[in-house]
Scaffold this motif. Structure first.
Motif, PDB file in Angstrom:
ATOM      1  N   ASP A  19      45.065  36.241  28.049  1.00  0.00           N
ATOM      2  CA  ASP A  19      46.148  35.371  28.506  1.00  0.00           C
ATOM      3  C   ASP A  19      46.371  35.499  30.005  1.00  0.00           C
ATOM      4  N   ALA A  20      46.015  36.657  30.566  1.00  0.00           N
ATOM      5  CA  ALA A  20      46.132  36.848  32.010  1.00  0.00           C
ATOM      6  C   ALA A  20      44.931  36.285  32.753  1.00  0.00           C
ATOM      7  N   GLY A  21      43.925  35.831  32.008  1.00  0.00           N
ATOM      8  CA  GLY A  21      42.743  35.251  32.633  1.00  0.00           C
ATOM      9  C   GLY A  21      41.839  36.278  33.278  1.00  0.00           C
ATOM     10  N   VAL A  22      41.836  37.517  32.749  1.00  0.00           N
ATOM     11  CA  VAL A  22      41.027  38.580  33.340  1.00  0.00           C
ATOM     12  C   VAL A  22      40.306  39.345  32.233  1.00  0.00           C
ATOM     13  N   ARG A  23      39.390  40.208  32.637  1.00  0.00           N
ATOM     14  CA  ARG A  23      38.745  41.145  31.715  1.00  0.00           C
ATOM     15  C   ARG A  23      38.955  42.559  32.262  1.00  0.00           C
ATOM     16  N   ILE A  24      38.962  43.537  31.361  1.00  0.00           N
ATOM     17  CA  ILE A  24      39.215  44.923  31.750  1.00  0.00           C
ATOM     18  C   ILE A  24      37.897  45.687  31.866  1.00  0.00           C
TER      19      ILE A  24
ATOM     20  N   GLU B 297      34.081  49.110  44.412  1.00  0.00           N
ATOM     21  CA  GLU B 297      32.836  48.799  45.116  1.00  0.00           C
ATOM     22  C   GLU B 297      31.786  48.145  44.225  1.00  0.00           C
ATOM     23  N   THR B 298      31.759  48.530  42.948  1.00  0.00           N
ATOM     24  CA  THR B 298      30.707  48.045  42.055  1.00  0.00           C
ATOM     25  C   THR B 298      31.189  46.939  41.128  1.00  0.00           C
ATOM     26  N   ALA B 299      32.367  47.127  40.533  1.00  0.00           N
ATOM     27  CA  ALA B 299      32.874  46.128  39.585  1.00  0.00           C
ATOM     28  C   ALA B 299      33.626  45.006  40.283  1.00  0.00           C
ATOM     29  N   GLY B 300      33.989  45.198  41.535  1.00  0.00           N
ATOM     30  CA  GLY B 300      34.693  44.150  42.279  1.00  0.00           C
ATOM     31  C   GLY B 300      36.036  43.784  41.678  1.00  0.00           C
ATOM     32  N   ILE B 301      36.799  44.797  41.264  1.00  0.00           N
ATOM     33  CA  ILE B 301      38.067  44.526  40.576  1.00  0.00           C
ATOM     34  C   ILE B 301      39.061  43.840  41.513  1.00  0.00           C
ATOM     35  N   GLN B 302      39.917  43.006  40.902  1.00  0.00           N
ATOM     36  CA  GLN B 302      40.957  42.297  41.645  1.00  0.00           C
ATOM     37  C   GLN B 302      42.345  42.849  41.369  1.00  0.00           C
TER      38      GLN B 302
ATOM     39  N   GLU C 294      33.770  35.579  28.975  1.00  0.00           N
ATOM     40  CA  GLU C 294      34.419  36.811  29.397  1.00  0.00           C
ATOM     41  C   GLU C 294      33.787  37.371  30.663  1.00  0.00           C
ATOM     42  N   ALA C 295      32.476  37.291  30.754  1.00  0.00           N
ATOM     43  CA  ALA C 295      31.787  37.833  31.923  1.00  0.00           C
ATOM     44  C   ALA C 295      32.153  37.093  33.192  1.00  0.00           C
ATOM     45  N   SER C 296      32.601  35.839  33.052  1.00  0.00           N
ATOM     46  CA  SER C 296      32.938  35.046  34.230  1.00  0.00           C
ATOM     47  C   SER C 296      34.367  35.281  34.693  1.00  0.00           C
ATOM     48  N   LEU C 297      35.164  35.998  33.898  1.00  0.00           N
ATOM     49  CA  LEU C 297      36.563  36.233  34.269  1.00  0.00           C
ATOM     50  C   LEU C 297      36.665  37.279  35.369  1.00  0.00           C
ATOM     51  N   PRO C 298      37.700  37.197  36.206  1.00  0.00           N
ATOM     52  CA  PRO C 298      37.926  38.241  37.207  1.00  0.00           C
ATOM     53  C   PRO C 298      38.136  39.594  36.528  1.00  0.00           C
ATOM     54  N   ALA C 299      37.671  40.655  37.181  1.00  0.00           N
ATOM     55  CA  ALA C 299      37.752  42.003  36.600  1.00  0.00           C
ATOM     56  C   ALA C 299      39.016  42.724  37.054  1.00  0.00           C
TER      57      ALA C 299
ATOM     58  N   LEU D 230      52.527  42.467  33.866  1.00  0.00           N
ATOM     59  CA  LEU D 230      53.089  42.707  35.190  1.00  0.00           C
ATOM     60  C   LEU D 230      52.032  42.499  36.273  1.00  0.00           C
ATOM     61  N   LEU D 231      50.833  42.993  36.025  1.00  0.00           N
ATOM     62  CA  LEU D 231      49.746  42.821  36.983  1.00  0.00           C
ATOM     63  C   LEU D 231      49.392  41.340  37.137  1.00  0.00           C
ATOM     64  N   SER D 232      49.394  40.604  36.024  1.00  0.00           N
ATOM     65  CA  SER D 232      49.095  39.183  36.074  1.00  0.00           C
ATOM     66  C   SER D 232      50.098  38.444  36.952  1.00  0.00           C
TER      67      SER D 232
END
Length: 375
Positions: free
Chosen positions: A120-125, A147-152, A90-95, A344-346
């Motif tokens: 299923d979207a391949g991300v973590r929240i 800036e800190t979490a580097g969300i995509q 989970e920690a390796s998934l895009p945020a 939708l975001l995925s």
């Protein structure tokens, strides 16, 4: 596969999947996705197509390679289940960031829907709580996520009323990551283009309530709502349009009140009850649950019986069923709101050029004691 190599075509990806299955006998979706440089959603889509083509077979808990003939081995293949990844995975998934105005009323179920759809979207929240009207705090929380979490990507329910809110929405729409609004709609720019969103059809929910009360014989249906709710305009519009459309008495009073915790609430609700009684209003749509419960308590103190003297339908169905009498209520599909927003975001992450989508989800009416049949 190196970063300098071109991405594999769909047929090439599926050939790679089958080769790995034959070689190793197991499949971890996240590992394959990283190796191929695609999302886990893409890998699962490839698996589904291979199953449709008969190249693999679905079994409980995963897939397997079909038996090629008598005596040939049949490989069992375990597929990691959504939501079952280890903490390291989970920690390796895009945020993906998520900013909601409350963590204890209405929004927890929306958050859960988004969280359940995230694997299923391949991300973590990465979740942050803010408030309904603090524009500066919403911007601060979002900036931290960027800036800190580097969300995509970002799921957010921003304030929408006022000049500061308008500037916030312009800023959000201009971010270089996909943004989906939750339970909010907005337009931006010279041509008032829509921001991608998933929201409840609140006007339709109000229409359900009014039609239900009319079917119970009520001809004058009043309206009560909190001025602090961003959904009040849509709920009011649905109430007003339906009263006109089905020919109910248009003179039932409405009250747009302060929040039920506001010191002015007591005087305002007394004024509203007086007006409804004076005009022979026999039913009421009240937004939200908390205002509806406070109203019923005040009616009880004044000897006004619910539903005999005044039928009530609430809106939100967070705590309506706990009231006495249990309140009929319009229930937004909160879990589905969160789930659909993540989906939708995925899709936007996979295809940045796809058309903007505005998803409107219908609520349902839950009938309980407070709108019981007329005499």
């Amino acid at each position: 596969m190196t970063l300098s190599e071109p991405p594999l075509l769909p047929d090439q990806r599926r050939e790679r999947l089958l080769a790995d299955l034959h070689t190793h006998g197991t499949l971890r979706v996240s590992e394959i996705a990283r190796a191929l440089g695609v999302t886990t959603v893409t890998v699962r889509r490839d698996i589904a197509q291979l199953a449709d083509e008969g190249a693999i077979e679905r079994v409980h808990g995963g897939i397997r390679l079909p038996r090629g003939g008598e005596g040939q081995p049949q490989f069992s293949v375990a597929v990691e289940e959504p939501g079952r990844s280890t903490s390291a995975d989970e920690a390796s998934l895009p945020a993906v960031g998520m900013v909601v105005p409350s963590l204890d009323y209405y929004w927890p179920e929306i958050v859960r829907g988004a969280r359940d759809a995230a694997p299923d979207a391949g991300v973590r929240i990465v979740l942050r709580g803010s408030s309904y009207d603090d524009v500066a705090d919403v911007r601060r929380q979002t900036a931290w996520l960027l800036e800190t979490a580097g969300i995509q990507g970002l799921l957010i329910a921003p304030p929408t009323i006022g000049d500061e809110a308008a500037r916030l929405i312009d800023w959000l729409a201009g971010l270089d990551i996909p943004v989906v609004f939750l339970e909010r709609t907005a337009t931006v720019g010279l041509y008032q283009e829509h921001v991608e969103s998933v929201s409840t059809d609140h006007a339709f929910g109000a229409s359900l309530a009014v039609r239900h009360l009319a079917a119970r014989g009520h001809r004058r249906v009043g309206f009560l709502a909190s001025a602090s709710s961003p959904h009040t305009p849509a709920v009011r519009r649905g109430w007003q349009q339906t009263v006109t459309a089905i020919g109910l008495d248009p003179d039932a009073p409405e009250l747009i009140s302060p929040d039920h915790r506001d010191p002015r609430w007591d005087d305002e609700i007394e004024r509203g009850i007086d007006a409804w009684r004076a005009t022979g209003t026999t039913a009421l749509l009240a937004h939200s649950d908390r205002e509806a419960i406070s109203l019923v308590a005040r009616c009880e103190e004044r000897g006004i019986r619910v539903p005999d003297d005044l039928a009530v339908v609430a809106f939100d169905d967070e705590v309506a069923g706990l009231a006495n009498p249990a309140l009929s209520a319009v229930r937004p599909a909160k879990y589905t709101i969160g789930e659909s927003a993540m989906q939708l975001l995925s899709k936007r992450l996979q295809d940045p050029a796809r058309p903007v989508h505005r998803v409107l989800i219908s609520p349902q009416l839950i009938v309980r004691d407070s709108s019981g049949p007329r005499g």
